[in-house]
Scaffold this active site. Structure first.
Site, PDB file in Angstrom:
ATOM      1  N   ASP A   6      -1.073  -4.465   6.254  1.00 32.05           N
ATOM      2  CA  ASP A   6      -2.007  -5.408   5.799  1.00 32.05           C
ATOM      3  C   ASP A   6      -1.732  -5.607   4.206  1.00 32.05           C
ATOM      4  O   ASP A   6      -1.058  -4.877   3.523  1.00 32.05           O
ATOM      5  CB  ASP A   6      -3.483  -4.556   5.734  1.00 32.05           C
ATOM      6  CG  ASP A   6      -3.511  -3.282   5.158  1.00 32.05           C
ATOM      7  OD1 ASP A   6      -2.573  -2.275   5.205  1.00 32.05           O
ATOM      8  OD2 ASP A   6      -4.381  -3.161   4.355  1.00 32.05           O
ATOM      9  N   GLU A   7      -2.432  -6.531   3.814  1.00 32.70           N
ATOM     10  CA  GLU A   7      -2.606  -7.011   2.307  1.00 32.70           C
ATOM     11  C   GLU A   7      -1.242  -7.106   1.542  1.00 32.70           C
ATOM     12  O   GLU A   7      -1.075  -6.922   0.347  1.00 32.70           O
ATOM     13  CB  GLU A   7      -3.508  -6.093   1.632  1.00 32.70           C
ATOM     14  CG  GLU A   7      -4.922  -6.447   2.270  1.00 32.70           C
ATOM     15  CD  GLU A   7      -6.050  -5.438   1.476  1.00 32.70           C
ATOM     16  OE1 GLU A   7      -7.167  -5.914   1.272  1.00 32.70           O
ATOM     17  OE2 GLU A   7      -5.631  -4.291   1.298  1.00 32.70           O
ATOM     18  N   LEU A   8       0.018  -7.344   2.160  1.00 35.32           N
ATOM     19  CA  LEU A   8       1.136  -7.721   1.530  1.00 35.32           C
ATOM     20  C   LEU A   8       1.022  -8.669   0.340  1.00 35.32           C
ATOM     21  O   LEU A   8       0.876  -9.701   0.886  1.00 35.32           O
ATOM     22  CB  LEU A   8       2.528  -7.519   2.238  1.00 35.32           C
ATOM     23  CG  LEU A   8       3.594  -7.748   1.682  1.00 35.32           C
ATOM     24  CD1 LEU A   8       4.062  -6.491   0.604  1.00 35.32           C
ATOM     25  CD2 LEU A   8       4.972  -8.117   2.863  1.00 35.32           C
ATOM     26  N   HIS A  13       0.703  -0.979   0.011  1.00 31.14           N
ATOM     27  CA  HIS A  13      -0.126   0.020  -0.091  1.00 31.14           C
ATOM     28  C   HIS A  13       0.963   1.244  -0.218  1.00 31.14           C
ATOM     29  O   HIS A  13       0.559   2.276   0.613  1.00 31.14           O
ATOM     30  CB  HIS A  13      -1.141   0.173   1.255  1.00 31.14           C
ATOM     31  CG  HIS A  13      -2.323  -0.892   1.242  1.00 31.14           C
ATOM     32  ND1 HIS A  13      -3.170  -0.665   0.146  1.00 31.14           N
ATOM     33  CD2 HIS A  13      -2.180  -2.176   1.551  1.00 31.14           C
ATOM     34  CE1 HIS A  13      -4.092  -1.562   0.121  1.00 31.14           C
ATOM     35  NE2 HIS A  13      -3.486  -2.651   0.989  1.00 31.14           N
ATOM     36  N   GLU A  56      -2.524  -8.949   9.560  1.00 28.56           N
ATOM     37  CA  GLU A  56      -1.674  -9.969   8.915  1.00 28.56           C
ATOM     38  C   GLU A  56      -0.312 -10.245   9.375  1.00 28.56           C
ATOM     39  O   GLU A  56       0.179 -11.242   9.057  1.00 28.56           O
ATOM     40  CB  GLU A  56      -1.711  -9.601   7.420  1.00 28.56           C
ATOM     41  CG  GLU A  56      -3.256  -9.561   6.884  1.00 28.56           C
ATOM     42  CD  GLU A  56      -3.924  -8.224   6.866  1.00 28.56           C
ATOM     43  OE1 GLU A  56      -4.331  -7.775   5.779  1.00 28.56           O
ATOM     44  OE2 GLU A  56      -3.744  -7.659   7.803  1.00 28.56           O
TER      45      GLU A  56
END
EC number: 3.2.1.52
Length: 581
Positions: free
Chosen positions: A351-353, A285, A399
């Site tokens: 998050d969301e790597l 991100h 995460e």
């Protein structure tokens, strides 16, 4: 119309005549039926000393006395300025039956006595969760005396917000009254962290938008504004030592936040009992950094995007590059000392790597978790050490410990968003948790798909173009969620509270208020009072709805564009008609 789509509508007479719509519900509340009038020259004391009521007074510093004086000014100014005549809460044409006769037996509130029992610590206006006591006691006697007692100045702020909700303006326009004397309230929050996550990267919001949000948070007894200030889409944060970040990464030169803007917002929040803290999400991100430093980023705007990230444009820091570490050291040494005076926390994202990004990294060329995990561990350790160096407590998304098995410090607060199972696992591991369960507390959900598609297979696949987290989270759904349900007593102690998420892909300043309010206020009650009442019973929506309706009208009177959530008809008839299924 459309009656076949909903359960049979029944009008029921509730036992809540002349509702005193205190929101969030106090822990203990008793009221009478005597009328008292509020005079604009009411005598106010603070710890025994005269406290002048100065209209529009603004605290210049962060002393307890200044903050209390400014809060008194706002509270009384709100009562006198809002012009809140509750016609919409009474049976049509019958407001006069509710209103007192201003020509008969007027009794006036003579004094407002404010007592703070303990001197505030230096961290009182930038506390860690649980460091400041927000409790208060409020009594309003029939002889015209009001007493507000609290341990801290922040508790006084909360009590004054409650005080304002006891009053209405008479339709004659010249008197302000409460019909509920005597009043006795003892109150304190269930959770110390009650917040909103505010995304300024997908859409930029003006300073006025953010201040208005802080105002509504204070009205709702919410106390944390988490600003997700950057993302792959834009970098609006001006960093003096790295000016190229905002010069090349902001949507426009006008859509940035200067150091003075950030300090002003943090101070604005602090004097209202709302701590403003920042998040710079990483190592994913963060693609927008490639606009100024392409050598630090992989997979920026890579296609097809879904192979590289959750939403376009993609982009992540290179995890095995010393230049990234040097860049972050410079960034944090600039930003963190400036936000630390007004905040206890700094959020480093996580998050969301997407592991695939590192396949494009010339220093890694792998998406193997076993290869990436040690690199991510080193990355997180370095950033959290920098956060701590500047006297801040790190926060991170779930995460990092759950998906990547990264070890984090016991001081680190983990923000969970993927559901109650995550909260259970994190607290079971001994981590402190902020809950933002997307199934209940994502306010952007249910607004439809924002991606666009060509005719053909993709069109068919995504029809009818719903978003990933629909449906819309109604106030009833928000109200129903208890973040510590099914946890052990020890696990429950680690849940600091929660945040409603305002991700801004489909929200901007023009639509902000109606999407956030009054639903975020519902979160406020869920976290302040709890889903269950003092008897351990689930709070009734039939009891809550009229109070929420009145609170929504008060928000509107204060200039907050809060959305309606039922028909006007449901809230009329002296607050007694409700609309259950």
């Amino acid at each position: 119309m459309f009656s076949h789509l909903v359960p049979l509508l029944t009008v029921v007479l509730a036992t809540i005549s002349s509702v005193s719509a205190v929101w969030p519900a106090p822990q203990s509340y008793s009221k009478g039926s005597s009328v008292l009038y509020l005079h604009q020259n009411i005598k106010i004391t603070y710890n025994g000393a005269f406290l002048p009521y100065t209209y529009g007074y603004t605290a210049q510093g962060l002393s307890s006395k200044e903050i209390v004086q400014a809060a008194v000014s706002r509270a009384l100014g709100s009562i006198f300025d809002d012009k809140f005549v509750p016609w919409m809460l009474k049976r049509r044409g019958e407001l006069a039956k509710f209103e007192p006769d201003v020509y008969k037996g007027q009794r006036w509130l003579e004094t407002l006595q404010i007592v703070q029992t303990t001197e505030d610590k230096s961290s009182a206006f930038k506390p860690l969760a649980g460091e400041v006591d927000e409790s208060y006691n409020l009594t309003l006697g029939t002889e015209g005396e009001v007493k507000l007692t609290a341990v801290s100045a922040v508790g006084i702020l909360r009590g004054l917000e409650t005080f304002t909700q006891l009053f209405y303006q008479h339709s004659s326009g010249t008197f302000w009254y409460t019909p509920f004397a005597p009043v006795a309230i003892q109150d304190s929050p269930r959770f110390p962290h009650r917040g909103i996550l505010f995304d300024t990267a997908r859409h930029w919001f003006s300073i006025a938008d953010i201040k208005r949000t802080i105002d509504a948070m204070a009205f709702s007894k919410l106390n944390r504004l988490h600003v997700h200030v950057t993302d792959s889409q834009s970098w609006p944060l001006v960093v003096p030592s790295l000016p190229e970040l905002s010069e090349k990464g902001a949507y426009s030169p006008a859509q940035t936040y200067s150091p003075a803007d950030i300090e002003g917002l943090q101070r604005y929040g602090a004097v209202r009992g709302v701590q403003v803290y920042l998040e710079i999400d990483m190592p994913g991100h963060i693609g927008v950094v490639a606009e100024s430093h392409p050598e630090l980023i992989v997979a920026y705007d890579a296609q097809p995007y879904y192979w590289w990230c959750a939403q376009p444009p993609c982009g992540a820091f290179k995890l095995n590059n010393t230049a990234v570490d040097s860049f972050l050291e410079k960034l944090f040494d600039d930003v963190l000392p400036r936000v630390a005076p007004y905040s206890a926390y700094f959020h480093t994202g996580g998050d969301e790597l997407n592991a695939n990004d590192s396949m494009l990294d010339e220093g890694i060329r792998s998406n193997d978790t076993e290869v990436l995990q040690p690199l991510l561990q080193k990355f997180i350790d370095a950033q959290h050490a920098r956060v701590r160096k500047h006297g801040l407590t790190p926060m991170i998304w779930e995460e990092v410990p759950l998906h990547w098995n990264v070890t984090i410090g016991k001081d680190t607060v983990v923000q969970a968003w993927l559901g109650a199972d995550s909260v259970k696992m994190l607290t079971g591991m001994g981590h402190k948790v902020i809950d933002s369960n997307y199934n209940f507390w994502y306010l952007d959900c249910g607004r439809g798909q924002w991606l666009t598609f060509e005719n053909g297979e993709a069109w068919d696949e995504f029809f009818p173009f719903n978003d990933w987290c629909g449906p819309t989270k109604s106030w009833q759904l928000i109200y129903s969620y208890d973040p510590i349900a099914n946890l052990t007593e020890e696990e429950s102690k680690l849940v600091l509270g929660g945040e409603a998420a305002v991700w801004s892909e489909t929200i901007d300043g023009a639509t902000l208020d109606g999407i956030v309010w009054p639903r975020a206020s519902v979160l406020g009650e869920a976290l302040w009072s709890g889903r269950k009442d003092a008897a351990g019973q689930n709070r009734s929506q039939v009891e809550a709805a009229p109070r929420l309706a009145e609170f929504r009208e008060r928000l509107v009177a204060k200039g907050i564009g809060a959305a309606v959530f039922w028909q006007e008809w449901c809230g009329q008839a002296d607050g007694m008609f409700v609309c259950p299924g």
